[in-house]
Design an enzyme around this catalytic site. Structure first.
Site, PDB file in Angstrom:
ATOM      1  N   ASP A  48      21.090 -39.980   4.722  1.00 36.98           N
ATOM      2  CA  ASP A  48      21.448 -41.442   4.899  1.00 36.98           C
ATOM      3  C   ASP A  48      20.437 -42.310   4.140  1.00 36.98           C
ATOM      4  O   ASP A  48      19.229 -41.897   4.137  1.00 36.98           O
ATOM      5  CB  ASP A  48      21.562 -41.832   6.094  1.00 36.98           C
ATOM      6  CG  ASP A  48      22.812 -41.405   6.938  1.00 36.98           C
ATOM      7  OD1 ASP A  48      24.015 -41.004   6.138  1.00 36.98           O
ATOM      8  OD2 ASP A  48      22.722 -41.096   8.246  1.00 36.98           O
ATOM      9  N   TYR A  76      15.015 -31.798  11.906  1.00 40.73           N
ATOM     10  CA  TYR A  76      14.925 -33.364  11.844  1.00 40.73           C
ATOM     11  C   TYR A  76      13.846 -33.883  13.031  1.00 40.73           C
ATOM     12  O   TYR A  76      13.679 -33.124  13.764  1.00 40.73           O
ATOM     13  CB  TYR A  76      15.993 -34.075  11.906  1.00 40.73           C
ATOM     14  CG  TYR A  76      17.235 -33.805  11.071  1.00 40.73           C
ATOM     15  CD1 TYR A  76      17.348 -34.499   9.835  1.00 40.73           C
ATOM     16  CD2 TYR A  76      17.970 -32.644  11.163  1.00 40.73           C
ATOM     17  CE1 TYR A  76      18.451 -34.294   8.769  1.00 40.73           C
ATOM     18  CE2 TYR A  76      19.055 -32.417  10.330  1.00 40.73           C
ATOM     19  CZ  TYR A  76      19.107 -33.187   9.220  1.00 40.73           C
ATOM     20  OH  TYR A  76      20.203 -33.201   8.332  1.00 40.73           O
ATOM     21  N   ASP A  90      22.880 -46.271  13.563  1.00 39.00           N
ATOM     22  CA  ASP A  90      21.587 -46.613  13.469  1.00 39.00           C
ATOM     23  C   ASP A  90      20.995 -48.014  13.252  1.00 39.00           C
ATOM     24  O   ASP A  90      21.897 -48.602  13.582  1.00 39.00           O
ATOM     25  CB  ASP A  90      21.072 -45.694  12.150  1.00 39.00           C
ATOM     26  CG  ASP A  90      21.983 -46.212  10.906  1.00 39.00           C
ATOM     27  OD1 ASP A  90      22.383 -47.310  10.680  1.00 39.00           O
ATOM     28  OD2 ASP A  90      22.169 -45.388  10.107  1.00 39.00           O
ATOM     29  N   ARG A 182      22.784 -39.036  14.055  1.00 34.39           N
ATOM     30  CA  ARG A 182      23.135 -40.464  14.600  1.00 34.39           C
ATOM     31  C   ARG A 182      24.003 -40.092  15.547  1.00 34.39           C
ATOM     32  O   ARG A 182      24.060 -40.832  16.848  1.00 34.39           O
ATOM     33  CB  ARG A 182      23.957 -41.038  13.630  1.00 34.39           C
ATOM     34  CG  ARG A 182      22.878 -41.743  12.349  1.00 34.39           C
ATOM     35  CD  ARG A 182      23.784 -42.602  11.296  1.00 34.39           C
ATOM     36  NE  ARG A 182      24.350 -41.787  10.596  1.00 34.39           N
ATOM     37  CZ  ARG A 182      25.487 -41.889  10.107  1.00 34.39           C
ATOM     38  NH1 ARG A 182      26.314 -43.040  10.214  1.00 34.39           N
ATOM     39  NH2 ARG A 182      26.115 -41.125   9.160  1.00 34.39           N
TER      40      ARG A 182
END
Length: 303
Positions: A48, A76, A90, A182
């Protein structure tokens, strides 16, 4: 009509690029490709715009192994804020709801996280690159359209709580391909009864590649200014670096010849199953093979 000649150099290898904040993966790819003046390049899984971190970029023959990186596990670092849900999951999205977080404790959070370990189901977010009837979901979402998405099974191998600064906390997540961080953040928020969204996200590992050797655009430009394209090329990893977890099969000249013709060959002491890295009699990496039921090695993707 003649075939159009490709513009650019025949660059070969893999760059561990550190994607900057606020830029799409494709835009980052095009900038790097232009800097290298490469005729062929592709990335291995979108991040993203909000996300930073490891975006392996494959040049030339390396694009033929990029699919194997797309299928690889990822790792991550993420910072999540409790008590607020947004339209995108987000901090770039519109604030949809605010709920109190007074009842949430670090112990309760740790317990909730355990419920997300292993194989879980996720409903892909509307703000994603998945397609519905040929249209990207994020484009539909921008037009205010929401469509039904089928749940997908993904695997969370590890989820570690790194720290809390209420109402925010940080996690390290090791997960399978196709996992939406997310969505994970939103689902954790719902499990705690207060909602949540991603504040910051950084990818730190893709398959065999860790983020320790990532290079950002500033470093690439500095290398280009100091040493030109030779200096840029020196920063690339070999194509087979993406497949180091697979066993290697070394072929003699005859086997190399027949395999390049698309024929399966019998190789002494080769593995009995699975995919393998293939090397010719000069120790050059020539592609990916697969061991057949009868023990022969068949070409799968040749470079």
């Amino acid at each position: 009509m003649g075939r159009r000649r490709q513009r650019g150099r025949n660059v070969q290898g893999i760059l561990l690029f550190d994607k900057p904040l606020g830029e799409s993966s494709n835009k980052a790819l095009q900038k790097v490709k232009n800097l290298y003046y490469a005729s062929k390049a592709g990335h291995t899984g979108s991040l993203d715009p909000l996300a930073t971190g490891l975006l392996p970029i494959c040049f030339g023959g390396a694009t033929k192994v990029s699919a194997f990186l797309l299928d690889a596990d990822k790792r991550y670092w993420v910072r999540i804020k409790l008590g607020e849900t947004t339209s995108t999951g987000d901090s770039e999205g519109e604030l949809l709801a605010t709920r109190p977080t007074d009842a949430v404790t670090a112990e309760g959070l740790s317990a909730a996280l355990q419920g997300f370990l292993g194989e879980i189901e996720q409903v892909p977010p509307m703000y994603s690159a998945l397609k519905h009837q040929g249209e990207r979901l994020y484009k539909l979402a921008r037009d205010g359209v929401e469509v039904e998405r089928k749940p997908r099974r993904v695997t969370i191998h590890e989820i570690r709580l790194l720290g809390c600064e209420w109402p925010e906390f940080e996690l390290e997540v090791h997960c399978s391909k196709g996992t939406y961080i997310r969505t994970l953040a939103e689902d954790i928020g719902e499990a705690l009864g207060c909602g949540a969204h991603v504040v910051c996200l950084r990818r730190t590992q893709v398959g065999p590649f860790s983020g320790e050797n990532m290079l950002d655009m500033e470093a690439l430009q500095a290398a280009a200014e100091q040493g030109g394209r030779d200096a840029l090329d020196a920063l690339l990893l070999p194509v087979d670096a993406a497949l180091t977890s697979w066993p290697a099969v070394h072929l003699n000249s005859d086997s190399s010849f027949y395999l390049r013709q698309g024929q399966a060959v019998l190789v002494p002491k080769a593995p009995t199953e699975g995919r393998v890295r293939l090397y010719d009699d000069q120790e050059n990496f020539i592609g990916v093979g697969e061991v057949l039921d009868d023990g022969r090695v068949a070409p799968k993707r040749l470079i």
